[in-house]
Design a protein around this motif. Structure first.
Motif, PDB file in Angstrom:
ATOM      1  N   TRP A   1       0.849  -1.194   0.000  1.00 19.15           N
ATOM      2  CA  TRP A   1       0.000   0.000   0.000  1.00 19.15           C
ATOM      3  C   TRP A   1       0.883   1.242   0.000  1.00 19.15           C
ATOM      4  O   TRP A   1       1.705   1.426   0.890  1.00 19.15           O
ATOM      5  CB  TRP A   1      -0.886   0.020   1.249  1.00 19.15           C
ATOM      6  CG  TRP A   1      -1.849  -1.126   1.297  1.00 19.15           C
ATOM      7  CD1 TRP A   1      -1.642  -2.355   1.858  1.00 19.15           C
ATOM      8  CD2 TRP A   1      -3.167  -1.154   0.744  1.00 19.15           C
ATOM      9  NE1 TRP A   1      -2.755  -3.147   1.679  1.00 19.15           N
ATOM     10  CE2 TRP A   1      -3.700  -2.432   1.008  1.00 19.15           C
ATOM     11  CE3 TRP A   1      -3.950  -0.219   0.064  1.00 19.15           C
ATOM     12  CZ2 TRP A   1      -4.976  -2.807   0.610  1.00 19.15           C
ATOM     13  CZ3 TRP A   1      -5.217  -0.590  -0.330  1.00 19.15           C
ATOM     14  CH2 TRP A   1      -5.723  -1.870  -0.059  1.00 19.15           C
TER      15      TRP A   1
ATOM     16  N   CYS B   1       0.819   5.213   0.424  1.00 17.28           N
ATOM     17  CA  CYS B   1      -0.034   6.242   1.016  1.00 17.28           C
ATOM     18  C   CYS B   1       0.685   7.582   0.903  1.00 17.28           C
ATOM     19  O   CYS B   1       1.725   7.796   1.539  1.00 17.28           O
ATOM     20  CB  CYS B   1      -0.315   5.885   2.477  1.00 17.28           C
ATOM     21  SG  CYS B   1      -1.627   6.867   3.198  1.00 17.28           S
TER      22      CYS B   1
ATOM     23  N   LEU C   1      -4.465   6.625  -1.295  1.00 16.59           N
ATOM     24  CA  LEU C   1      -4.071   5.280  -0.880  1.00 16.59           C
ATOM     25  C   LEU C   1      -4.213   4.341  -2.077  1.00 16.59           C
ATOM     26  O   LEU C   1      -5.303   4.179  -2.622  1.00 16.59           O
ATOM     27  CB  LEU C   1      -4.950   4.806   0.279  1.00 16.59           C
ATOM     28  CG  LEU C   1      -4.627   3.423   0.859  1.00 16.59           C
ATOM     29  CD1 LEU C   1      -3.244   3.413   1.500  1.00 16.59           C
ATOM     30  CD2 LEU C   1      -5.682   3.016   1.883  1.00 16.59           C
TER      31      LEU C   1
ATOM     32  N   GLY D   1      -3.288   0.457  -3.419  1.00 15.07           N
ATOM     33  CA  GLY D   1      -2.862  -0.884  -3.014  1.00 15.07           C
ATOM     34  C   GLY D   1      -2.648  -1.795  -4.203  1.00 15.07           C
ATOM     35  O   GLY D   1      -3.327  -1.678  -5.228  1.00 15.07           O
TER      36      GLY D   1
END
Length: 207
Positions: free
Chosen positions: A155, A157, A169, A171
């Motif tokens: 992930w 961020c 965010l 992923g």
């Protein structure tokens, strides 16, 4: 069953792999699911016969707090409805650990509960953070669980430039659930699980 790997080269390789995924062009992805909280795309994985999923959405919070809720630690079990147990098995230097966790059954238990043992690493990336992981063949498999395998996942961020109290965010997830499962059931579950991850995370950050 393997011995524990040397953490530093594994962490470096994992980070580089995730950055490669992050640089894949938009044209290679196909939309799998869209909700108000997130968009999920997928493309064939180069690691196994399933898909590499990409999920992305804006989360209203600062980067450090979001990542603290995602990476191994006390927050994750509180809000992630899919995760049923989590134990830190080993801790290394530099934000590295090995964790064992179990997941709930999905799709009316067509997908039975799974167990994973993952190496996890959190590091800085641009103005934000990257928390990433990969499964290890380590530790005894507990009865009543199928041992799944996470190929490189992670992930990113990153704070939004104009709204630093909001973060983007993104992923990348490629989970081999193993066991006898119809691929279509796995694909349905993965897209929904990733979309729900965002809505559950947002609720947790507001409490």
């Amino acid at each position: 069953m393997d011995l524990l790997p040397n953490s530093a080269p594994l962490a470096r390789k994992l980070r580089n792999t995730l950055i490669q995924y992050h640089n894949i062009g938009d044209s290679e992805w196909r939309v799998a699911k869209q909700t108000k909280d997130a968009t999920v795309w997928r493309k064939p994985s180069e690691e196994f016969s399933g898909y590499l999923y990409k999920a992305q959405g804006v989360v209203e919070d600062v980067t450090n707090r979001i990542v603290d809720h995602i990476r191994p630690g006390p927050y994750r079990l509180d809000w992630d409805s899919l995760m049923t147990t989590m134990d830190i098995m080993e801790t290394f230097e530099e934000n590295c650990c090995v964790m064992r966790y179990t997941t709930a059954g999905q799709l009316w238990n067509i997908i039975a509960p799974r167990e994973f043992v993952d190496f996890s690493y959190t590091t800085s990336y641009e103005d934000g953070l990257l928390t990433c992981g990969i499964s290890l063949d380590y530790g005894e498999v507990r009865p009543n669980f199928v041992r799944g395998f996470n190929h490189p996942c992670g992930w990113f961020c990153i704070p939004l430039k104009d709204y630093p109290s909001h973060s983007l965010l993104t992923g990348y997830i490629q989970t081999e659930l193993r066991g006898m499962l119809p691929q279509s059931a796995v694909d349905t579950a993965m897209s929904s699980t990733l979309a729900n991850f965002y809505s559950d995370l947002k609720k947790a950050l507001k409490t």
